[in-house]
Scaffold this active site. Sequence first.
Site, PDB file in Angstrom:
ATOM      1  N   CYS A  50     -14.765   1.710  24.399  1.00  0.00           N
ATOM      2  CA  CYS A  50     -14.434   3.126  24.597  1.00  0.00           C
ATOM      3  C   CYS A  50     -15.531   4.025  24.034  1.00  0.00           C
ATOM      4  O   CYS A  50     -16.426   3.587  23.315  1.00  0.00           O
ATOM      5  CB  CYS A  50     -13.091   3.448  23.952  1.00  0.00           C
ATOM      6  SG  CYS A  50     -13.118   3.442  22.135  1.00  0.00           S
TER       7      CYS A  50
ATOM      8  N   CYS B 207       0.856  -1.185   0.000  1.00  0.00           N
ATOM      9  CA  CYS B 207       0.000   0.000   0.000  1.00  0.00           C
ATOM     10  C   CYS B 207       0.895   1.239   0.000  1.00  0.00           C
ATOM     11  O   CYS B 207       2.028   1.204   0.489  1.00  0.00           O
ATOM     12  CB  CYS B 207      -0.895  -0.017   1.241  1.00  0.00           C
ATOM     13  SG  CYS B 207      -1.831   1.492   1.549  1.00  0.00           S
ATOM     14  N   HIS B 208       0.380   2.343  -0.513  1.00  0.00           N
ATOM     15  CA  HIS B 208       1.200   3.556  -0.564  1.00  0.00           C
ATOM     16  C   HIS B 208       1.597   4.031   0.832  1.00  0.00           C
ATOM     17  O   HIS B 208       2.628   4.686   0.995  1.00  0.00           O
ATOM     18  CB  HIS B 208       0.473   4.685  -1.303  1.00  0.00           C
ATOM     19  CG  HIS B 208       1.344   5.892  -1.488  1.00  0.00           C
ATOM     20  ND1 HIS B 208       1.355   6.949  -0.594  1.00  0.00           N
ATOM     21  CD2 HIS B 208       2.277   6.197  -2.429  1.00  0.00           C
ATOM     22  CE1 HIS B 208       2.243   7.844  -0.979  1.00  0.00           C
ATOM     23  NE2 HIS B 208       2.811   7.417  -2.094  1.00  0.00           N
TER      24      HIS B 208
ATOM     25  N   HIS C  35       0.517  -3.760   6.073  1.00  0.00           N
ATOM     26  CA  HIS C  35      -0.678  -3.660   6.913  1.00  0.00           C
ATOM     27  C   HIS C  35      -1.944  -4.047   6.155  1.00  0.00           C
ATOM     28  O   HIS C  35      -3.037  -3.934   6.683  1.00  0.00           O
ATOM     29  CB  HIS C  35      -0.831  -2.221   7.443  1.00  0.00           C
ATOM     30  CG  HIS C  35      -1.020  -1.215   6.359  1.00  0.00           C
ATOM     31  ND1 HIS C  35       0.014  -0.814   5.544  1.00  0.00           N
ATOM     32  CD2 HIS C  35      -2.112  -0.540   5.931  1.00  0.00           C
ATOM     33  CE1 HIS C  35      -0.430   0.077   4.671  1.00  0.00           C
ATOM     34  NE2 HIS C  35      -1.729   0.253   4.866  1.00  0.00           N
ATOM     35  N   GLU C  36      -1.782  -4.524   4.921  1.00  0.00           N
ATOM     36  CA  GLU C  36      -2.933  -4.898   4.096  1.00  0.00           C
ATOM     37  C   GLU C  36      -2.800  -6.391   3.813  1.00  0.00           C
ATOM     38  O   GLU C  36      -2.093  -6.799   2.889  1.00  0.00           O
ATOM     39  CB  GLU C  36      -2.905  -4.074   2.800  1.00  0.00           C
ATOM     40  CG  GLU C  36      -4.199  -4.096   2.015  1.00  0.00           C
ATOM     41  CD  GLU C  36      -4.179  -3.089   0.871  1.00  0.00           C
ATOM     42  OE1 GLU C  36      -4.542  -1.929   1.093  1.00  0.00           O
ATOM     43  OE2 GLU C  36      -3.796  -3.487  -0.246  1.00  0.00           O
TER      44      GLU C  36
END
Length: 380
Positions: free
Chosen positions: A102, A47-48, A69-70
């Site tokens: 939360c 991912c960018h 993270h993808e």
Amino acid sequence: MATAGKVIKCKAAVAWEPNKPLVIEEIEVAPPQENEVRIKIVATAVCHTDLYHLLENMHKDGFPVVLGHEAAGIVESVGPGVTEFQPGDKVIPLFIAQCGECRFCKSPKTNQCDVWTKARLEVMSPSDSRFTCKGKKLLQFSGTSTFSEYTVVNQTAVAKIDPAAPLDKVCLLSCGICTGYGAAVNTAKVEPGSTCAVFGLGAVGLAAVMGCKAAGAKRIIAVDINPEKSEKAKVLGATDFVNPKDHSKPISQVLSEMTDGGVDYSLECVGNVGLMRSALESCVKGWGVSVVVGWTDLQDVAVRPVQLITGRTWKGSLFGGFKGKAAVPQMVKAYLDKKVKLDEFITHNMTLDQVNDAIELMKHGKCIRTILTVSPQQRK
């Protein structure tokens, strides 16, 4: 599994310092602690935002780090207190947690969570991780670090998905596709019959085009300086393609003339502060809505107050407004039901060893998404 409770030695792509190629190393991944899940990563995409950290942000305290993270994978083992997951589950790690307790999680107004709001955005990594290499602690990028055969993630940042889902496709839903699609559907709240403009046709922008179409927009203008993106945008729903380089006028003026005063909705999907202003100015006065989707934290963005005073709304969108644990499984189902496209975003398939080649492709705009096979996909 036989590895449960033990340190796993595995392969990972380590960014030892900014603006340098990643190095394939053998790292140690500790067992999950309380409320944590250890995941065998099957497939991950570049991912960018990975490039942003490596090549643009370059914060000295953000290294050494395992990027990525993808992704999607399979639960290998769980720590104490984890009841929602068990070994063998297909899952997607999430860079935004959803603790469910939360004030942010309890509000329908946001998809943010206390875990995210306390994140160290300047280094894009929590202070602790389960990774070590050559005796050094490695940072865990965005709390997930998926350029590794194994990773450990808090259970609040993991989504359990349909066992039938192909992990080398649905991995895209853990960032880019949800980010763009949701920005149109959830944040902009594009209405049927409206006119939209999407700035930047990477995976996020193309997903925004797809979201605008799903929401019923009648005209979707795709804007990019790369003419090769035109056909892909039209496959995903764009009705027009505009290359700013083909015009001597500012792009906002071009779009205004095309749409009798401006579009109803615009989405900036690059992370360029100048383009953010252009996207806002491309909106019609009175009710135009512009959404900032592209990630950057390096520069200020400026606009003349009259642009807002005359009735435009400027909004930001993080992960498309999706509450990950709840929404990502639904997006996986939408893909399986052929209501959301993913295959069309995948232009290259490589292995983790080829991660630097994948980074070069993205750096030079030669791909939409490259899927890296990390571990062979297991069948349940």
